[in-house]
Design a protein around this motif. Structure first.
Motif, PDB file in Angstrom:
ATOM      1  N   ILE A   3       0.718  -1.095  -0.058  1.00 40.32           N
ATOM      2  CA  ILE A   3      -0.114  -0.150   0.093  1.00 40.32           C
ATOM      3  C   ILE A   3       0.917   1.205   0.124  1.00 40.32           C
ATOM      4  N   ALA A   4       1.938   1.255   0.770  1.00 40.30           N
ATOM      5  CA  ALA A   4       2.741   2.427   0.843  1.00 40.30           C
ATOM      6  C   ALA A   4       3.230   3.067  -0.679  1.00 40.30           C
ATOM      7  N   LYS A   5       3.597   1.839  -1.316  1.00 44.16           N
ATOM      8  CA  LYS A   5       4.348   2.178  -2.595  1.00 44.16           C
ATOM      9  C   LYS A   5       3.128   2.564  -3.585  1.00 44.16           C
ATOM     10  N   GLU A   6       2.104   1.938  -3.420  1.00 43.60           N
ATOM     11  CA  GLU A   6       0.797   2.613  -4.369  1.00 43.60           C
ATOM     12  C   GLU A   6       0.467   3.770  -3.903  1.00 43.60           C
ATOM     13  N   MET A   7       0.499   4.286  -2.674  1.00 38.32           N
ATOM     14  CA  MET A   7      -0.001   5.553  -2.318  1.00 38.32           C
ATOM     15  C   MET A   7       1.184   6.444  -2.851  1.00 38.32           C
ATOM     16  N   GLU A   8       2.507   6.336  -2.735  1.00 41.17           N
ATOM     17  CA  GLU A   8       3.592   7.147  -3.423  1.00 41.17           C
ATOM     18  C   GLU A   8       3.284   7.395  -4.651  1.00 41.17           C
ATOM     19  N   THR A   9       3.196   6.328  -5.526  1.00 46.78           N
ATOM     20  CA  THR A   9       3.088   6.339  -6.853  1.00 46.78           C
ATOM     21  C   THR A   9       1.750   7.198  -7.339  1.00 46.78           C
ATOM     22  N   ARG A  10       0.601   7.024  -6.799  1.00 54.26           N
ATOM     23  CA  ARG A  10      -0.643   7.759  -7.111  1.00 54.26           C
ATOM     24  C   ARG A  10      -0.538   9.283  -6.793  1.00 54.26           C
ATOM     25  N   LEU A  11       0.042   9.439  -5.591  1.00 53.95           N
ATOM     26  CA  LEU A  11       0.102  10.779  -5.251  1.00 53.95           C
ATOM     27  C   LEU A  11       1.215  11.477  -6.152  1.00 53.95           C
ATOM     28  N   SER A  12       2.228  10.756  -6.298  1.00 49.41           N
ATOM     29  CA  SER A  12       3.369  11.347  -7.073  1.00 49.41           C
ATOM     30  C   SER A  12       2.682  11.706  -8.443  1.00 49.41           C
ATOM     31  N   GLY A  69      -7.710   6.875  -4.390  1.00 49.78           N
ATOM     32  CA  GLY A  69      -8.810   5.920  -5.093  1.00 49.78           C
ATOM     33  C   GLY A  69      -9.393   5.158  -4.062  1.00 49.78           C
ATOM     34  N   LYS A  70     -10.816   4.790  -4.416  1.00 48.46           N
ATOM     35  CA  LYS A  70     -11.404   4.030  -3.411  1.00 48.46           C
ATOM     36  C   LYS A  70     -10.764   2.831  -3.125  1.00 48.46           C
ATOM     37  N   ASP A  71     -10.155   2.203  -3.931  1.00 44.54           N
ATOM     38  CA  ASP A  71      -9.742   0.709  -3.654  1.00 44.54           C
ATOM     39  C   ASP A  71      -8.536   0.954  -2.630  1.00 44.54           C
ATOM     40  N   ILE A  72      -7.695   1.987  -2.431  1.00 46.13           N
ATOM     41  CA  ILE A  72      -6.786   2.231  -1.457  1.00 46.13           C
ATOM     42  C   ILE A  72      -7.593   2.526  -0.290  1.00 46.13           C
TER      43      ILE A  72
END
Length: 84
Positions: A3-12, A69-72
């Protein structure tokens, strides 16, 4: 991908921040509502991005949630943000 990497990617991708930190603070919430074994339930982000500068606190919160996003959002219990 965690999740941390997904958050970083989407926010970036959404905000092109000059500063971005994603912290899993789940271990500080053991025994609290929403805590799940193994972490990834309670998060804090620190972000500095031009796109967020002129927004109200609520608008920033909504923009960050939309970017994630809703999935996260559905997989975590708590999210706090420090917008700089």
């Amino acid at each position: 991908m965690g999740i941390a990497k997904e958050m970083e990617t989407r926010l970036s991708e959404t905000f092109a921040p000059r500063q971005l930190e994603v912290h899993d603070e789940s271990e500080q919430h053991i025994g609290h509502a929403g805590y799940q074994e193994g972490g990834e339930s309670h998060w804090r982000i620190v972000i500095a991005a031009e796109a967020l500068n002129d927004m109200s606190r609520i608008a920033r919160h909504r923009a960050i949630h939309a970017a994630l996003g809703k999935d996260i959002i559905d997989r975590i219990h708590a999210l706090s943000s420090d917008v700089r």
